[in-house]
Each structure stands twice: as structure tokens, then as C-alpha cells.
Design a protein around this motif. Sequence first.
Motif, PDB file in Angstrom:
ATOM      1  N   GLY A 172     -35.873 101.508   3.159  1.00 18.97           N
ATOM      2  CA  GLY A 172     -35.145 101.011   4.055  1.00 18.97           C
ATOM      3  C   GLY A 172     -35.610 101.337   5.352  1.00 18.97           C
ATOM      4  O   GLY A 172     -36.464 102.346   5.572  1.00 18.97           O
ATOM      5  N   ARG A 176     -32.301 100.389  11.279  1.00 18.75           N
ATOM      6  CA  ARG A 176     -31.477  99.286  10.582  1.00 18.75           C
ATOM      7  C   ARG A 176     -30.260  99.703   9.970  1.00 18.75           C
ATOM      8  O   ARG A 176     -29.107  99.322  10.048  1.00 18.75           O
ATOM      9  N   ASP A 177     -30.478 100.375   9.108  1.00 20.37           N
ATOM     10  CA  ASP A 177     -29.188 101.258   8.283  1.00 20.37           C
ATOM     11  C   ASP A 177     -28.512 101.959   9.086  1.00 20.37           C
ATOM     12  O   ASP A 177     -27.107 101.641   8.844  1.00 20.37           O
ATOM     13  N   ILE A 198     -26.111 101.405   0.753  1.00 21.91           N
ATOM     14  CA  ILE A 198     -27.078 102.340   1.711  1.00 21.91           C
ATOM     15  C   ILE A 198     -27.085 103.600   1.115  1.00 21.91           C
ATOM     16  O   ILE A 198     -28.223 104.322   0.900  1.00 21.91           O
ATOM     17  N   ARG A 202     -31.103 105.130  -1.025  1.00 27.84           N
ATOM     18  CA  ARG A 202     -32.007 105.517  -0.042  1.00 27.84           C
ATOM     19  C   ARG A 202     -32.275 107.087  -0.132  1.00 27.84           C
ATOM     20  O   ARG A 202     -31.178 107.900  -0.936  1.00 27.84           O
ATOM     21  N   VAL A 210     -30.299 108.793   9.227  1.00 29.04           N
ATOM     22  CA  VAL A 210     -29.149 107.609   9.457  1.00 29.04           C
ATOM     23  C   VAL A 210     -28.017 108.305   9.881  1.00 29.04           C
ATOM     24  O   VAL A 210     -27.320 107.853  11.077  1.00 29.04           O
TER      25      VAL A 210
END
Length: 315
Positions: A172, A176-177, A198, A202, A210
Motif C-alpha cells: 500500500g 493514499r491510505d 487497510i 498492511r 498512516v
Amino acid sequence: MDTDYSKPHNMCWGTLGTVRPFPNFHPDRDTMDLQVALQKKDTLTLVRILTNRCNAQRQVIVNTFEELTQKELSAGLKKALSGDLEQLMLELLMSPVEHDANRLQQSMVGLGTDEETLMEILCTKSGKKLQEIYSAYSQLYKKDLEKELKGETSGDFGKLVVALLNKQVMVGYVQRDTEVLCETLKAKKVDPGPWITILTTRTSEHLNKVFFGVEIESRQTVEEVVEKRFSGDLRLGLKVLVQCIKNSDQYLAKRLSSMKTSLVHGILVSHSEEDLLCIRAAFLKLTGTSLYTTLQKHFKGDHLQALLALCRSED
């Protein structure tokens, strides 16, 4: 008696576990000593041997005992012991994956489901390890673990549980996440789908980056976001998952601080050969008191001695 039997068990540098392979291991001799101890109900000897052997050595002892005596060691322990000590010794005889499978099964039997124990195991085990637990569960209980979990959970929490059981790391992009999760927070009702996807596909390193982005954007910790924007079992599940992603040792230390017998057994047995030293350090930082000292305040007798042997030493 061999003097090696009474020597303290030394931890090896470079390991994060507290229980290590016994250096002078003789399963035949252990079997004879255990057989005599069972007959005399000598709990001190039973505890000394079983807590000073690593799990692989205990499995050899279980097989050797059955070969030499034509009896099961677990059956002998049930006759000689009782209560919490009996339960702890029986847990020590299980292989690691059998032990985790047993904890999952126990969390689903009877009235109500122990959702947090389900989450603890699913969040702290790798995808590979969970597949081994899946297989062990099928062999032990003749049931499909995924179907059992689906039957005990529902809605989005059920989806989270199944996603964790089948988790596989996928590539990922942090930016973006982060954008996807932040976008869900703009709606009046948060869509849990992206969060489940998500957070279960990940690596922890990726997700911590994130989380950092989400926290800057929302001006709240991810835990606060979960607390405010989700509800029910899903909120509990996501909170546990986030805590484990951020610092699983700290989460397990917090669990241990309750000093609930089943949790203490579960975590000490499950982590004694993996990372109990890290959990001990987190416990000391969290509570201001060592795990070794805290155990002495809440338990007693031979049961306490067994727990202290797994914990190993003061911090």
C-alpha cells in the motif's frame, strides 16, 4: 538428584523469551521423576520440571511419558492437581498453536463471547501463525474456526474478525491510505470498510506512518478517532487492533495488569518463549511495578511459584 535440576534457569542473551531449552535435558529421567511426583502429589517437583523446559521439550516429555508408562501425563496431572495450578500445568503441555486454539475456543463457549480475547490473539499473531492455529483448531475440535467466529460475531465486527484471521500483507502507499481513512471521517457516518481493509492488510510499520498522517489531519489520536466515530463491538475491535499496531507489548502489559487468572495464564504461557521480556518492560513502565512483584501480590502457593518461574525474574 542431578544437581543440574536445581540450578536456576539462565536466560540467553539475544532472546526476548524468559523460558529457554533446558541445557541438560533427559526426557526419560524427567518421566521417572514426574511419575513419582504424580504418585506422591509432589507439586513442587511437577512445577519445577514443567516450567524449566521449553515447549518443544515438554512435547517430548509428553510422548516419552506415554511410551514408558502407557498413560497420559495430562490425565495424571488432573488427578494430582486441582484449581488454577492444574489449569496452568495443562496449558503448559499444549503446543503453542494448540494453546492459542484452546484460548480461542474457550472465548467462544458458554454464555457470551469474550471479544477482547479473540482480538488479542488475532491481532498479535502473524498471518502464517493464524493459519497454523486454524489447522490446530480443526484437529482439536473438529470444527471450522472461521465458521465458528462468524457464528459468534456479527456485522462489521464479524467482518473485522474474519479479515484478521485471513490477513495477508499487501503493498500500500502511505499517502493514499492516509487520504482514504481521512476521507471516511468527513462523512456523518464513517464507512468501516476502508478501515477494516487497510488495518488488516498492511505492516505495522506502514500503518504507524498512516496513523501519524491521520492524527495530523484530524488533530486527534487514532484511538480518539475510533472512540468517537465507531460504536459497539467494532469500536472495541478497532481499539485493540490500533493498540497492537502501535505497541503490542504495551497492550499485553495492560491486559496483564488486570491480574485476571485466565489472562495471566494465557499471556505468560503464550509469550514466555517469544517476547515476555518486552512485555515485562512495558508492564514496569505502565504500572511502576515489576510483573514479578505484582504476581506475588495477587497469587499464592505453588500456583504463584509456577507463574514466577514463567516470568523468571525481577525487573
